[in-house]
Scaffold this motif. Structure first.
Motif: not given
Ligand SMILES: C[S@@+](CC[C@H](N)C(=O)[O-])C[C@H]1O[C@@H](n2cnc3c(N)ncnc32)[C@H](O)[C@@H]1O
Length: 190
Positions: A1-24
């Motif tokens: 098998m392989a990486k699931g479709r459309e699973s690549d990540m943007p740079p971490p600073e961008l990705w981590e601006g999209f949500f608040e992990p602890d609140g989630i």
């Protein structure tokens, strides 16, 4: 098998601006019951560290991409968090590698757009214990979002619930996710 479709990540600073992990994690009930956590596709470890800080047990995280695994390990080392086991693993081909009914909390975060979501939910069902929670988050489809998989493959809450029920899980609730305007969340139980 392989990486699931459309699973690549943007740079971490961008990705981590999209949500608040602890609140989630709080909204989804991570840490309410003692025990271990299983995370499918840890990416940069955005939720791995936050989960490890909330639970008494071990967080078992995996990702098919060795770069993501390395990033998560580096981050854990920098943070001095030791209660996490991270490995490079294809959870579609090989599952999560943990025993049946061994997890109190399971994370399926930004991952159910892969080719076989029901297969992944079945693996989550296998590993979560009775009374445990499978937490799901994904990008909303009803508003414009700054990122996220194509709308055709982006799972909607009702669809996710139907898949989960096919996999043997039951819907518990769909809590609001604080400070995470682009995402919806769902708690599933066994
Ligand atoms: C969109 S990212 C989400 C990462 C993390 N869950 C988060 O929300 O920050 C999806 C992650 O799943 C990983 N992934 C995709 N297919 C996988 C597979 N078959 N086995 C293990 N990891 C996989 C990707 O490498 C990527 O890091």
């Amino acid at each position: 098998m392989a990486k699931g479709r459309e699973s690549d990540m943007p740079p971490p600073e961008l990705w981590e601006g999209f949500f608040e992990p602890d609140g989630i994690l709080e909204a989804l009930g991570c840490g309410v019951s003692p025990g271990d956590v299983v995370e499918f596709g840890c990416g940069y470890g955005t939720f791995t560290i936050a989960a490890a800080r909330r639970v008494s047990g071990t967080v078992y995280a995996s990702d098919i991409d060795p770069t993501m695994v390395r990033a998560t390990i580096d981050r854990l080392v920098r943070a001095g968090v030791r209660s996490v086991v991270v490995e490079t693993r294809d959870f579609v081909a090989d599952g999560c590698g943990r025993p049946d009914a061994s997890a109190t909390f399971v994370m399926l975060f930004n991952i159910l757009h892969i080719e076989d979501p029901i297969g992944l939910l079945r693996e989550a069902h296998r590993v979560v214990r009775v009374g445990g929670v499978v937490g799901v988050i994904h990008w909303r489809h009803d508003i414009e979002t700054p990122r996220g998989p194509s709308l055709e493959i982006r799972p909607r809450p009702a669809q996710c619930r139907a898949w989960a029920e096919k996999a043997g899980l039951r819907w518990l609730s769909s809590p609001e996710l604080p400070n995470s305007p682009w995402h919806w969340g769902m708690k599933l139980g066994r």
